[in-house]
Design an enzyme around this catalytic site. Structure first.
Site, PDB file in Angstrom:
ATOM      1  N   ASP A 136       0.849  -1.191   0.000  1.00 33.65           N
ATOM      2  CA  ASP A 136       0.000   0.000   0.000  1.00 33.65           C
ATOM      3  C   ASP A 136       0.887   1.244   0.000  1.00 33.65           C
ATOM      4  OD1 ASP A 136      -2.459  -1.313   0.109  1.00 33.65           O
ATOM      5  OD2 ASP A 136      -2.338  -1.546   2.275  1.00 33.65           O
ATOM      6  N   ASP A 443      -4.873  -3.789   5.112  1.00 35.06           N
ATOM      7  CA  ASP A 443      -5.357  -3.367   6.432  1.00 35.06           C
ATOM      8  C   ASP A 443      -6.861  -3.510   6.604  1.00 35.06           C
ATOM      9  OD1 ASP A 443      -6.165  -1.376   4.759  1.00 35.06           O
ATOM     10  OD2 ASP A 443      -4.972   0.219   5.669  1.00 35.06           O
ATOM     11  N   ASP A 447      -9.349  -6.952   2.488  1.00 36.62           N
ATOM     12  CA  ASP A 447      -7.997  -7.346   2.080  1.00 36.62           C
ATOM     13  C   ASP A 447      -7.669  -8.774   2.516  1.00 36.62           C
ATOM     14  OD1 ASP A 447      -7.285  -4.957   0.847  1.00 36.62           O
ATOM     15  OD2 ASP A 447      -6.645  -4.050   2.735  1.00 36.62           O
ATOM     16  N   ASN A 509      27.705 -36.568   8.978  1.00 39.74           N
ATOM     17  CA  ASN A 509      27.079 -37.884   8.824  1.00 39.74           C
ATOM     18  C   ASN A 509      27.692 -38.675   7.678  1.00 39.74           C
ATOM     19  OD1 ASN A 509      25.481 -37.130  10.923  1.00 39.74           O
ATOM     20  ND2 ASN A 509      23.591 -36.961   9.751  1.00 39.74           N
TER      21      ASN A 509
END
Length: 719
Positions: A136, A443, A447, A509
């Site tokens: 935004d 917000d 949305d 390993n």
């Protein structure tokens, strides 16, 4: 005249007719949109799933090979089963789930200190793979400190730098500010000392402050001109209307220009939405029919202001015959003029966007403002370049685009204006369809679907609704774009740390598995038989895994950021955890550990008969050599970008403490009688212990040498 489900009633009473319930309500439709979004696995989850399957297959193969070799050497089935299980366990990095959780939790804690609250833990790592940030404008890229600076009306533009002079010199501007104060849901309070506090939407509070500075007593104005009705603002109409009247004989502020007793509807909103509803314009102190030339002039004035980065609100009115609210109050309007409002960009947003450009992240501005206003701010912030003439895309254009056209638009366009929440959802889907990893801000309640659809939904902590926060992965406590970029940096650090651990753990390993697989062959070469074919006992393997994969591995999750972490391209979501040379590094380090342990073990084979004890001496040597090599491997794994002498040793004190503890624990298990007996070990001589430490130092030197050559190669490629 509708009350939506979920709306809070603050006072009063009323009687209503229920017209929809459940999923048929507006909030139900939003919930249905949210539910329609299928949750996708994060890039980290996909990578770890692939690694897990590869390691599981590798563990089974190693176990079967060990069983075959052991039987050929005459080992008992009981010992073989234990050894095979231990080998399978040695292949799997048991500490990985703990390291992943701890690393993500530490990253979340760091992000909280930078004002980003993580709601879903896996989202932390996904931030490191973000390729597009859809943001935004208002409050996120800008300061959300609105200030009315200009009035355009009666064919003239007035810079409102001296608001005290408005009542005498600009009566039309006074009428516009009066209308803006009445058609307004914000509140202003003025103390006896003259201190001003406001509550409400920043645009509306800016109008109240401007009215106050122009000498309008807003509280008194509202008392004498009460609101009889309203049509609230919504994102589709992009305007708000209120009805006042009948106007008293003592008409305050700019209302003196309107006849006594009139009932007036004031309308404010986007000029491109108001102008089609306008039949008159206020000129020279009265309403005149609007001409095509006047429409063109107003549109040009709107475009000029918007091109300067000014947010433009049109203010209009209409005298009506009733105080009721209906659609016609927003028709046949008289335009009073345009109010220009500036919202300065955040200074830190420019730096954050430049950081995004260096990091290979696209920033898209998605706003409800005018296209020219949005583009001017985007150019000032560096979202679009000075020579970038690609037009902005508006919500109306998105509505007529099919999916293929929209996918092309999101590739080439960085500014989307006059966009509704529904458009945001389509933009996110178009970006994700092209393989982008998308972070989306929002917000509002509407949305929520777009936030859930995005790979990372970012809600605003200050201005955001509860619904948007619930749908988001991250909540910004300061509504600041720079916080998103800081979070992306943390995400990259986390991915680097997880990669370090996987490289470290699997390298060790591989070394252990090589020792287990090749030790029978070493015995065959040395003795001509496969007696003493077991290089490490099951309990010894588990100890090594606990000390190295556990303690040292966990400490790697606290490593600090590399110096160039935000100068690299985003991690490809489809890439393997072994890409960028990490697979090669893992293999050669594992081979070095295995070869070093085998050579030391072969050198000490047969020593046990002279030192006494049931346990073969070579097992203690191999066991200790692997432990010390992995301690120095962990130190060498701290950075692939900086040499060891340039690292900040205070940057990861946890690793140093863990390395010291593992070193002392290894000494304790060798020289404490009851531990030594439990692990079937023999005490090593001082010379042998130094040799085991020396092999670890040699491994560290080898790692540093390879990294030095890689740094030289990277610099040569840059040149």
């Amino acid at each position: 005249n509708l009350g939506f489900s979920g709306t809070q009633v603050t006072f009063g009473r009323g009687l209503g007719v229920v017209v929809a319930t459940g999923m048929a309500t507006e909030i139900g439709q939003i919930a249905e949109l949210i539910q329609s979004v299928e949750p996708a696995a994060t890039p980290l989850q996909l990578r770890l799933d692939r690694v897990g399957k590869q390691l599981a297959a590798g563990g089974v193969i190693v176990a079967l090979i060990l069983v075959v070799i052991g039987r050929l050497g005459g080992e008992s089935w009981g010992d073989l089963v234990l050894t095979a299980i231990s080998a399978a366990v040695a292949v799997i990095p048991e500490g990985l789930p703990a390291v992943v959780t701890l690393t993500l939790a530490i990253g979340s804690q760091r992000m909280l200190k930078r004002h980003a609250l993580v709601r879903r833990l896996p989202a932390v790592e996904t931030l490191g793979s973000v390729t597009v940030i859809c943001s935004d404008k208002t409050g996120t890229l800008t300061q959300n400190r609105m200030t009315v600076t200009v009035f355009e009306g009666s064919g003239q533009r007035h810079i409102l730098d001296d608001l005290d002079a408005i009542p005498d010199q600009h009566p039309t501007a006074l009428l516009a500010l009066t209308a803006g104060a009445l058609c307004n849901d914000a509140d202003i309070q003025v103390t006896e000392d003259g201190d001003v506090t406001t509550i409400g939407d920043p645009t509306e509070t800016a109008l109240l402050i401007a009215a106050h500075k122009a000498g309008i007593d807003v509280a008194s104005l509202r008392i004498h001109t009460p609101r009889a009705g309203e049509r609230p603002f919504d994102s589709e109409r992009k305007r708000m209307s209120t009805v006042h009247g009948p106007l008293p004989s003592e008409r305050r502020a700019g209302l003196a220009l309107i006849e006594e007793g009139a009932t007036v509807a004031f309308v404010k909103g986007a000029i491109d939405g108001l102008l089609p509803l306008t039949t008159h314009v206020w000129l020279h102190g009265k309403a005149e029919p609007i001409t095509p030339e006047e429409r063109d002039r107003i549109n040009a004035a709107n475009d000029n202001l918007a091109a300067d980065g000014v947010r433009v609100l049109g203010v209009a009115y209409r005298v009506i015959d009733t105080d009721g609210i209906h659609d016609e109050i927003e028709d046949r309007l008289t335009l009073i003029g345009l109010l220009g409002i500036i919202d300065p960009p955040r200074p830190e947003a420019r730096t954050a966007i430049a950081t995004c450009n260096d990091a290979g992240i696209r920033v898209l501005m998605i706003t409800g403002d005018h296209p020219l206003t949005a583009r001017a701010i985007a150019r000032e912030l560096g979202i679009v370049g000075a020579d970038d003439h690609t037009p902005s895309v508006t919500g109306r254009e998105i509505e007529v685009m099919d999916d293929d056209q929209l996918m092309l638009a999101v590739k080439t366009t960085s500014v989307f204006a006059r966009v509704s929440p529904e458009h945001k959802l389509r933009i996110v889907r178009a970006l994700r369809a092209q393989g982008e990893v998308v972070a989306m801000t929002g917000d509002g309640v509407n949305d929520a679907p777009a936030l859930r659809q995005a790979d990372i939904g970012v809600a605003m902590g200050i201005t955001g609704t509860d619904v948007s926060k619930e749908a988001a992965d991250i909540v910004l406590r300061d509504d600041n774009f720079a916080t998103i970029v800081s979070s992306v940096e943390e995400g990259r650090v986390i991915y680097d740390n997880l990669r370090r651990f996987v490289n470290y753990s699997l390298g060790g390993n591989i070394g252990k598995v090589l020792v287990l697989l090749l030790w029978p062959l070493v015995m065959l070469i040395i003795t001509g038989a496969t007696k003493d074919a077991i290089a490490l006992m099951p309990l010894q393997l588990l100890w090594l895994n606990l000390m190295t994969d556990g303690l040292l591995g966990l400490a790697m999750g606290t490593e600090q950021a590399e110096p160039d972490v935000m100068m690299r391209k985003p991690v490809d979501p489809g890439s393997s955890i072994w890409s960028d040379g990490w697979g090669t590094r893992t293999i050669w380090v594992g081979v070095a550990i295995g070869v070093g342990a085998l050579l030391l073990g072969a050198g000490y084979h047969g020593v046990g008969t002279t030192r006494g004890g049931d346990a073969p001496y070579f097992q203690s040597v191999i066991f200790t050599a692997i432990a010390f090599m992995q301690i120095f491997q962990a130190i060498g794994n701290r950075s692939t970008r900086l040499p060891l002498h340039r690292l900040d040793w205070k940057g990861n004190p946890t690793l140093l403490l863990a390395a010291g503890f593992v070193f002392l624990a290894q000494i304790a298990v060798l020289y404490t009688p009851f531990l030594r007996d439990a692990f079937h070990l023999q005490p090593l001589s001082a010379l042998t212990l130094l040799l085991c430490i020396g092999v670890g130092v040699l491994l560290l030197v080898a790692i540093e040498t390879v990294e030095w050559r890689q740094r030289v190669h990277r610099e040569a490629v840059k040149v």
